[in-house]
Design an enzyme around this catalytic site. Sequence first.
Site, PDB file in Angstrom:
ATOM      1  N   SER A  76       1.050  -3.994   1.554  1.00 10.83           N
ATOM      2  CA  SER A  76       0.282  -5.228   1.715  1.00 10.83           C
ATOM      3  C   SER A  76      -0.849  -5.388   0.701  1.00 10.83           C
ATOM      4  CB  SER A  76      -0.289  -5.323   3.130  1.00 10.83           C
ATOM      5  OG  SER A  76      -1.323  -4.384   3.321  1.00 10.83           O
ATOM      6  N   LYS A 121      -7.506  -4.137   3.835  1.00 14.21           N
ATOM      7  CA  LYS A 121      -7.386  -5.524   3.374  1.00 14.21           C
ATOM      8  C   LYS A 121      -8.632  -5.887   2.565  1.00 14.21           C
ATOM      9  CE  LYS A 121      -3.762  -5.965   6.079  1.00 14.21           C
ATOM     10  NZ  LYS A 121      -2.446  -5.832   5.545  1.00 14.21           N
TER      11      LYS A 121
END
Length: 194
Positions: free
Chosen positions: A63, A99
């Site tokens: 990701s 993230k």
Amino acid sequence: MGRKWNGERPSLEQLEKELQRVRYRKKYQSMLKSTIGTLTVVAAVAVLVAVLLLPVLRIYGSSMTDTLNNGDIVVSIKGTDVQTGDIIAFYYNNKILVKRVIASAGDWVDIAEDGTVSVNGEVLDEPYVTEKSLGECDIDLPYQVPEGRVFVMGDHREVSLDSRSTSVGCVSEEQIVGKLVFRVWPLKAFGWIS
């Protein structure tokens, strides 16, 4: 544990050699104990620093590619003082996710169909994103970031599960493990993370 002398009395020279051997052995044992003690203390301090101040994390998944790749080992700094653009690690369902912070409390986030992200009406300059994508997004846009939380997204937008999904949502300060600052593995990518 001295030496046997075959029933004869040892000479003065033999006694001096035996005394030197015993002294050397005691000195060696003392130095060995001291070294082991020092190494134990250093290891304990290193573990405390790693756990309390600088957690070391291994990246799993894709990701955050191309910024971070599966298998990278990174160092983070504990704390909740994060800014837009910082890469953070946070707890989510007994896992640690990594993230990038896109917006802070009170900011309005909007994402176009082509994946272009705007915060407070301004399009973000995101050189770290190689492919824009709306991805898995089930929130109502534009979206205002709640108080005490940050809006996060992965750099690989098509596959990242992040604040665009109500299952993850915005990240609270209590969830934040720390800000990723340095990559230590692989060696070819050793250095600061941006």
